[in-house]
Design a protein around this motif. Structure first.
Motif, PDB file in Angstrom:
ATOM      1  N   ALA A  57      14.127  28.784   7.768  1.00  7.03           N
ATOM      2  CA  ALA A  57      13.859  27.348   7.660  1.00  7.03           C
ATOM      3  C   ALA A  57      12.371  27.017   7.712  1.00  7.03           C
ATOM      4  N   SER A  58      12.054  25.823   7.231  1.00  6.94           N
ATOM      5  CA  SER A  58      10.723  25.280   7.489  1.00  6.94           C
ATOM      6  C   SER A  58      10.622  25.004   8.989  1.00  6.94           C
TER       7      SER A  58
ATOM      8  N   MET B 256      23.257  20.579   4.474  1.00  2.00           N
ATOM      9  CA  MET B 256      21.886  21.076   4.540  1.00  2.00           C
ATOM     10  C   MET B 256      21.513  21.302   6.000  1.00  2.00           C
ATOM     11  N   PRO B 257      21.431  22.536   6.454  1.00  2.00           N
ATOM     12  CA  PRO B 257      21.119  22.793   7.865  1.00  2.00           C
ATOM     13  C   PRO B 257      19.832  22.105   8.306  1.00  2.00           C
ATOM     14  N   THR B 258      19.917  21.412   9.431  1.00  2.00           N
ATOM     15  CA  THR B 258      18.760  20.747  10.024  1.00  2.00           C
ATOM     16  C   THR B 258      18.862  20.855  11.535  1.00  2.00           C
ATOM     17  N   VAL B 259      17.767  21.186  12.170  1.00  2.00           N
ATOM     18  CA  VAL B 259      17.735  21.268  13.632  1.00  2.00           C
ATOM     19  C   VAL B 259      16.548  20.460  14.139  1.00  2.00           C
ATOM     20  N   LEU B 260      16.827  19.545  15.060  1.00  2.00           N
ATOM     21  CA  LEU B 260      15.778  18.844  15.807  1.00  2.00           C
ATOM     22  C   LEU B 260      15.964  19.216  17.271  1.00  2.00           C
ATOM     23  N   THR B 261      14.967  19.845  17.844  1.00  2.00           N
ATOM     24  CA  THR B 261      15.053  20.268  19.234  1.00  2.00           C
ATOM     25  C   THR B 261      13.798  19.859  19.991  1.00  2.00           C
ATOM     26  N   PHE B 262      13.998  19.244  21.155  1.00  2.00           N
ATOM     27  CA  PHE B 262      12.872  18.949  22.048  1.00  2.00           C
ATOM     28  C   PHE B 262      12.902  19.979  23.168  1.00  2.00           C
TER      29      PHE B 262
ATOM     30  N   GLY C 207       6.599  -0.444  25.486  1.00  2.00           N
ATOM     31  CA  GLY C 207       5.594   0.602  25.524  1.00  2.00           C
ATOM     32  C   GLY C 207       5.037   0.914  24.149  1.00  2.00           C
ATOM     33  N   THR C 208       4.289   1.980  24.072  1.00  2.00           N
ATOM     34  CA  THR C 208       3.731   2.437  22.802  1.00  2.00           C
ATOM     35  C   THR C 208       4.028   3.931  22.648  1.00  2.00           C
ATOM     36  N   CYS C 209       3.898   4.389  21.413  1.00  2.00           N
ATOM     37  CA  CYS C 209       4.242   5.784  21.126  1.00  2.00           C
ATOM     38  C   CYS C 209       3.289   6.348  20.085  1.00  2.00           C
ATOM     39  N   ASN C 210       2.711   7.467  20.386  1.00  2.00           N
ATOM     40  CA  ASN C 210       1.936   8.218  19.397  1.00  2.00           C
ATOM     41  C   ASN C 210       2.799   9.414  18.970  1.00  2.00           C
ATOM     42  N   PHE C 211       3.242   9.413  17.732  1.00  2.00           N
ATOM     43  CA  PHE C 211       4.178  10.415  17.236  1.00  2.00           C
ATOM     44  C   PHE C 211       3.467  11.251  16.175  1.00  2.00           C
ATOM     45  N   GLU C 212       3.178  12.498  16.503  1.00  2.00           N
ATOM     46  CA  GLU C 212       2.430  13.377  15.602  1.00  2.00           C
ATOM     47  C   GLU C 212       3.302  14.556  15.184  1.00  2.00           C
ATOM     48  N   ILE C 213       3.344  14.806  13.887  1.00  2.00           N
ATOM     49  CA  ILE C 213       4.058  15.972  13.368  1.00  2.00           C
ATOM     50  C   ILE C 213       3.044  16.924  12.743  1.00  2.00           C
ATOM     51  N   LEU C 214       2.996  18.135  13.270  1.00  2.00           N
ATOM     52  CA  LEU C 214       2.149  19.175  12.694  1.00  2.00           C
ATOM     53  C   LEU C 214       3.006  19.940  11.689  1.00  2.00           C
ATOM     54  N   LYS C 215       2.720  19.726  10.415  1.00  2.00           N
ATOM     55  CA  LYS C 215       3.529  20.361   9.377  1.00  2.00           C
ATOM     56  C   LYS C 215       3.291  21.863   9.396  1.00  2.00           C
ATOM     57  N   GLY C 216       4.361  22.599   9.598  1.00  2.00           N
ATOM     58  CA  GLY C 216       4.252  24.045   9.723  1.00  2.00           C
ATOM     59  C   GLY C 216       4.628  24.782   8.467  1.00  2.00           C
ATOM     60  N   TYR C 217       5.323  25.891   8.628  1.00  2.00           N
ATOM     61  CA  TYR C 217       5.636  26.761   7.511  1.00  2.00           C
ATOM     62  C   TYR C 217       6.756  26.172   6.649  1.00  2.00           C
ATOM     63  N   PRO C 218       6.712  26.393   5.341  1.00  2.00           N
ATOM     64  CA  PRO C 218       7.818  25.940   4.488  1.00  2.00           C
ATOM     65  C   PRO C 218       9.035  26.835   4.677  1.00  2.00           C
ATOM     66  N   PHE C 219      10.135  26.509   4.001  1.00  2.00           N
ATOM     67  CA  PHE C 219      11.308  27.379   4.091  1.00  2.00           C
ATOM     68  C   PHE C 219      11.045  28.650   3.289  1.00  2.00           C
ATOM     69  N   LEU C 220      11.710  29.712   3.720  1.00  2.00           N
ATOM     70  CA  LEU C 220      11.544  31.015   3.083  1.00  2.00           C
ATOM     71  C   LEU C 220      12.740  31.267   2.174  1.00  2.00           C
TER      72      LEU C 220
ATOM     73  N   ALA D 297      21.744  32.827   6.770  1.00  2.00           N
ATOM     74  CA  ALA D 297      20.493  32.078   6.884  1.00  2.00           C
ATOM     75  C   ALA D 297      20.230  31.798   8.354  1.00  2.00           C
ATOM     76  N   ARG D 298      18.975  31.663   8.733  1.00  2.00           N
ATOM     77  CA  ARG D 298      18.636  31.400  10.133  1.00  2.00           C
ATOM     78  C   ARG D 298      17.571  30.319  10.202  1.00  2.00           C
ATOM     79  N   MET D 299      17.550  29.614  11.339  1.00  2.00           N
ATOM     80  CA  MET D 299      16.673  28.452  11.482  1.00  2.00           C
ATOM     81  C   MET D 299      15.289  28.806  12.014  1.00  2.00           C
ATOM     82  N   GLY D 300      15.040  30.079  12.249  1.00  2.00           N
ATOM     83  CA  GLY D 300      13.701  30.503  12.626  1.00  2.00           C
ATOM     84  C   GLY D 300      12.734  30.321  11.477  1.00  2.00           C
ATOM     85  N   GLY D 301      11.441  30.226  11.797  1.00  2.00           N
ATOM     86  CA  GLY D 301      10.411  30.055  10.782  1.00  2.00           C
ATOM     87  C   GLY D 301       9.554  31.302  10.656  1.00  2.00           C
TER      88      GLY D 301
END
Length: 391
Positions: free
Chosen positions: A186-187, A234-240, A291-304, A332-336
């Motif tokens: 995955a990405s 379409m596999p998708t994982v959101l993990t905190f 409140g307020t929120c600063n939401f930053e996404i660091l775009k990482g590796y694309p899918f393989l 398929a696996r969700m690792g990048g």
């Protein structure tokens, strides 16, 4: 017969390759700081008469020319960096660098490519084309050494028509290889959230803007956003994976809370849409609670993505070398993996090498280790695949 010669050399040099792997394991280096490793690899290649070049500061590129070198070019890649993990293995080749460890098998990857290079150089009159060796820095850290090397022109002069990469798999027995055509990994994006409110005494929440409660709401609602908007097919994982605040106590509401997470999927259109939806939703959740929120996404590796045709041919060559019963279908696996950057540029095949040992520990753990008999398989197979490549 060429296969028999490759197998004999992989067996002949096994002890030498074990020694190389143990040296690399003892002296691990973090991403983009692989200076000793770079020098070690360069010296080994040059001792075998292989032409080398330094790229991306700590990357080593080698060129081996067989017969008719202009007829085709194949790239073989190994990553060299280690992880910030304290090793706890009680072995005589334990890491000598405090807090740094080859816990993802990159010492094995580097050794296997070195070993394959040694064999390919020795047999260069018996195969055709050119082999480009890519000893890559920084797989474990954004922006990924693969992306840096690509920008510096690693896929040119000469330009490979395909690339192969090998990665250890602790769940596979020694002698087994795992492979999958098509979407494989995955990405991988990093999420960094900072929530700000008004701290105060936990007994007087009405006088505060509760950042902890906002964080809880945000985590739950963003999970629902993904589950209700992502295509179920379409596999998708959101993990905190981390939530924290500075200072604090059981009866204190903090002014600020930070949350760290990751988003992974296999579709670039949905990936971009998810970025925007997550960011907007997080801001609205926090604003609605004062409140307020600063939401930053660091775009990482694309899918393989493993090229279908190349992977089919590679699998046939694996079966010819190891036997069909030893080539395993993987899901398929969700690792990048930053090998994905290469797969977005040229036909690629990324496969898994069985290294299972009695301890049974997984990747990225402080007691990860391998069964070193796997080096004979990894070295020989990579050399064999290189000799058999067809454009």
């Amino acid at each position: 017969m060429l296969k028999k010669k490759v197998q004999q050399l992989a067996k002949k040099y096994l002890n030498q390759h074990i020694s190389i792997r143990r040296h690399l394991h003892q002296y691990p280096e973090l991403s983009f700081k692989e200076h000793q490793t770079c020098q070690f690899v360069k010296e080994k290649l040059e001792a075998w008469g292989i032409e080398t070049q330094i790229m991306a500061t700590t990357g080593v590129i080698g060129i081996i020319k067989g017969k008719n070198p202009s007829s085709k070019t194949l790239a073989l890649r190994a990553d060299m960096d280690a992880l910030p993990i304290q090793e706890i293995n009680a072995v005589n080749y334990k890491s000598q660098h405090d807090g740094i460890m080859h816990a993802c098998g990159h010492d094995v990857h580097t050794t296997c490519l070195l070993g394959a290079a040694q064999i390919l150089q020795e047999l260069k009159e018996e195969w055709e084309g050119t082999i480009k060796l890519i000893f890559q820095p920084g797989e474990e850290q954004l922006p990924g050494g693969a992306s840096v090397l690509i920008k510096e022109g690693v896929l040119h002069n000469p330009s490979p028509t395909a690339i192969l990469g090998q990665h250890v798999e602790p769940l596979l027995e020694v002698g087994k290889i795992g492979v999958k055509a098509g979407l494989f990994m995955a990405s991988a994006d990093e999420i960094h959230v900072t929530i700000r409110g008004k701290g105060g005494h936990g007994a007087r929440p009405h006088q505060c803007v509760d950042t902890i409660l906002m964080a809880a709401q945000l985590i739950v609602q963003l999970q629902q956003l993904v589950s209700r908007n992502a295509d179920p097919l379409m596999p998708t994982v959101l993990t905190f994976g981390k939530i924290f605040s500075e200072g604090g106590a059981t009866n204190i509401i903090p002014d600020e809370v930070k949350i760290l997470g990751t988003l992974r999927t296999f579709d670039e259109t949905w990936r971009a849409a998810a970025h925007e939806r997550l960011r907007k939703s997080a801001q609205l959740i926090c604003e609605s609670m004062g409140g307020t929120c600063n939401f930053e996404i660091l775009k990482g590796y694309p899918f393989l993505k493993n090229n279908e045709h190349l992977t089919q041919l590679t699998r046939q060559q694996m079966e010819a070398y190891l036997g069909a019963e030893n080539v395993i279908d993987l899901p398929a696996r969700m690792g990048g993996e930053d090998f994905a950057f290469y797969s977005q540029q040229i036909p690629a095949c990324f496969y898994r090498l069985g290294v299972q040992n009695p301890n049974g520990t997984g990747l990225h753990t402080p007691n990860f280790d391998i069964d070193e008999r796997s080096l004979e398989v990894g070295v020989g197979l990579m050399a064999w695949l290189a000799t058999q490549h067809k454009t």
